[in-house]
Design a protein around this motif. Structure first.
Motif, PDB file in Angstrom:
ATOM      1  N   THR A 118     -11.228  -5.103   0.297  1.00  0.00           N
ATOM      2  CA  THR A 118     -10.054  -4.337   0.735  1.00  0.00           C
ATOM      3  C   THR A 118      -9.013  -5.251   1.355  1.00  0.00           C
ATOM      4  O   THR A 118      -7.813  -5.129   1.081  1.00  0.00           O
ATOM      5  CB  THR A 118     -10.480  -3.256   1.735  1.00  0.00           C
ATOM      6  OG1 THR A 118     -11.443  -2.408   1.114  1.00  0.00           O
ATOM      7  CG2 THR A 118      -9.293  -2.426   2.176  1.00  0.00           C
ATOM      8  N   PHE A 119      -9.452  -6.188   2.187  1.00  0.00           N
ATOM      9  CA  PHE A 119      -8.530  -7.144   2.790  1.00  0.00           C
ATOM     10  C   PHE A 119      -7.854  -8.001   1.725  1.00  0.00           C
ATOM     11  O   PHE A 119      -6.639  -8.222   1.768  1.00  0.00           O
ATOM     12  CB  PHE A 119      -9.262  -8.033   3.800  1.00  0.00           C
ATOM     13  CG  PHE A 119      -8.392  -9.085   4.401  1.00  0.00           C
ATOM     14  CD1 PHE A 119      -7.433  -8.763   5.343  1.00  0.00           C
ATOM     15  CD2 PHE A 119      -8.516 -10.411   4.002  1.00  0.00           C
ATOM     16  CE1 PHE A 119      -6.614  -9.741   5.891  1.00  0.00           C
ATOM     17  CE2 PHE A 119      -7.713 -11.392   4.544  1.00  0.00           C
ATOM     18  CZ  PHE A 119      -6.756 -11.058   5.491  1.00  0.00           C
TER      19      PHE A 119
ATOM     20  N   THR B 264      -5.367  -5.884  -0.289  1.00  0.00           N
ATOM     21  CA  THR B 264      -4.198  -5.588   0.539  1.00  0.00           C
ATOM     22  C   THR B 264      -3.309  -6.815   0.707  1.00  0.00           C
ATOM     23  O   THR B 264      -2.080  -6.715   0.651  1.00  0.00           O
ATOM     24  CB  THR B 264      -4.647  -5.076   1.918  1.00  0.00           C
ATOM     25  OG1 THR B 264      -5.501  -3.953   1.735  1.00  0.00           O
ATOM     26  CG2 THR B 264      -3.475  -4.676   2.768  1.00  0.00           C
TER      27      THR B 264
ATOM     28  N   ASN C  86      -1.424  -7.387  -2.455  1.00  0.00           N
ATOM     29  CA  ASN C  86      -0.350  -6.405  -2.592  1.00  0.00           C
ATOM     30  C   ASN C  86       0.799  -6.739  -1.638  1.00  0.00           C
ATOM     31  O   ASN C  86       1.971  -6.584  -1.988  1.00  0.00           O
ATOM     32  CB  ASN C  86      -0.880  -5.004  -2.316  1.00  0.00           C
ATOM     33  CG  ASN C  86       0.172  -3.945  -2.527  1.00  0.00           C
ATOM     34  OD1 ASN C  86       1.045  -4.085  -3.379  1.00  0.00           O
ATOM     35  ND2 ASN C  86       0.098  -2.878  -1.757  1.00  0.00           N
ATOM     36  N   TYR C  87       0.503  -7.210  -0.460  1.00  0.00           N
ATOM     37  CA  TYR C  87       1.536  -7.556   0.510  1.00  0.00           C
ATOM     38  C   TYR C  87       2.395  -8.714   0.019  1.00  0.00           C
ATOM     39  O   TYR C  87       3.607  -8.743   0.248  1.00  0.00           O
ATOM     40  CB  TYR C  87       0.879  -7.915   1.854  1.00  0.00           C
ATOM     41  CG  TYR C  87       1.866  -8.253   2.930  1.00  0.00           C
ATOM     42  CD1 TYR C  87       2.612  -7.254   3.549  1.00  0.00           C
ATOM     43  CD2 TYR C  87       2.046  -9.564   3.343  1.00  0.00           C
ATOM     44  CE1 TYR C  87       3.517  -7.558   4.538  1.00  0.00           C
ATOM     45  CE2 TYR C  87       2.950  -9.882   4.333  1.00  0.00           C
ATOM     46  CZ  TYR C  87       3.682  -8.872   4.930  1.00  0.00           C
ATOM     47  OH  TYR C  87       4.585  -9.183   5.915  1.00  0.00           O
TER      48      TYR C  87
ATOM     49  N   LEU D 271       0.959  -1.522  -6.880  1.00  0.00           N
ATOM     50  CA  LEU D 271       0.287  -0.444  -6.169  1.00  0.00           C
ATOM     51  C   LEU D 271      -0.692   0.302  -7.071  1.00  0.00           C
ATOM     52  O   LEU D 271      -1.703   0.822  -6.583  1.00  0.00           O
ATOM     53  CB  LEU D 271       1.327   0.521  -5.591  1.00  0.00           C
ATOM     54  CG  LEU D 271       0.826   1.567  -4.618  1.00  0.00           C
ATOM     55  CD1 LEU D 271       0.192   0.904  -3.399  1.00  0.00           C
ATOM     56  CD2 LEU D 271       1.959   2.468  -4.194  1.00  0.00           C
TER      57      LEU D 271
ATOM     58  N   VAL E 162      -3.885  -1.527  -6.856  1.00  0.00           N
ATOM     59  CA  VAL E 162      -4.498  -1.272  -5.556  1.00  0.00           C
ATOM     60  C   VAL E 162      -5.209   0.081  -5.581  1.00  0.00           C
ATOM     61  O   VAL E 162      -6.333   0.219  -5.079  1.00  0.00           O
ATOM     62  CB  VAL E 162      -3.447  -1.328  -4.429  1.00  0.00           C
ATOM     63  CG1 VAL E 162      -4.029  -0.872  -3.108  1.00  0.00           C
ATOM     64  CG2 VAL E 162      -2.872  -2.714  -4.308  1.00  0.00           C
TER      65      VAL E 162
ATOM     66  N   SER F 136      -9.185   0.831  -5.147  1.00  0.00           N
ATOM     67  CA  SER F 136      -9.686   1.698  -4.079  1.00  0.00           C
ATOM     68  C   SER F 136     -10.799   2.607  -4.580  1.00  0.00           C
ATOM     69  O   SER F 136     -11.623   3.076  -3.792  1.00  0.00           O
ATOM     70  CB  SER F 136      -8.549   2.534  -3.481  1.00  0.00           C
ATOM     71  OG  SER F 136      -8.118   3.508  -4.400  1.00  0.00           O
TER      72      SER F 136
END
Length: 122
Positions: free
Chosen positions: A22-23, A26, A29-30, A36, A39, A43
């Motif tokens: 998840t990190f 994320t 994506n950042y 998205l 992402v 998920s």
């Protein structure tokens, strides 16, 4: 007591995999490396990979009946996920969550069965 240690170790590995993936997703994506939609796909995929790995480790350390170990592991994880979803996000039961919970149990059963079969072949 030994079984409880194995179970806690498997749950810990699953949670660590969930947090790390998840990190990483994320962070990507950042930085705008992935979109998205990817992402959102991860998920749904990440819990299956994490609980498959946890079930695999539990099956590798078990002595027999990997499917029962996978069912127990999956049900414990589902209870933990439901409590987290209910308390953190105020989500109850809906059809999407029920399907995801069932698929999570199936992935932990599959991981445990594969783990116990690989152990027996060594």
């Amino acid at each position: 007591m030994l079984y409880l240690k194995k179970l806690i170790k498997s749950i810990g590995v699953s949670i660590i995999i969930l947090l790390l993936v998840t990190f990483l997703i994320t962070l990507l994506n950042y930085i705008n490396i992935i979109s998205l939609t990817i992402v959102n796909a991860f998920s749904y995929i990440t819990p299956f990979i994490a609980f498959f790995t946890g079930g695999f480790l539990l099956g590798k350390n078990s002595f027999n009946k990997g499917y029962l170990e996978g069912i127990k592991f999956g049900l414990i994880n589902i209870i933990l996920l439901f409590i987290f979803n209910y308390l953190a996000f105020d989500q109850g039961f809906n059809i999407v969550n029920i399907i995801l919970y069932l698929l999570t149990i199936i992935s932990s059963i599959l991981g445990s069965v594969i783990g116990i079969n690989l152990k027996n072949s060594d």
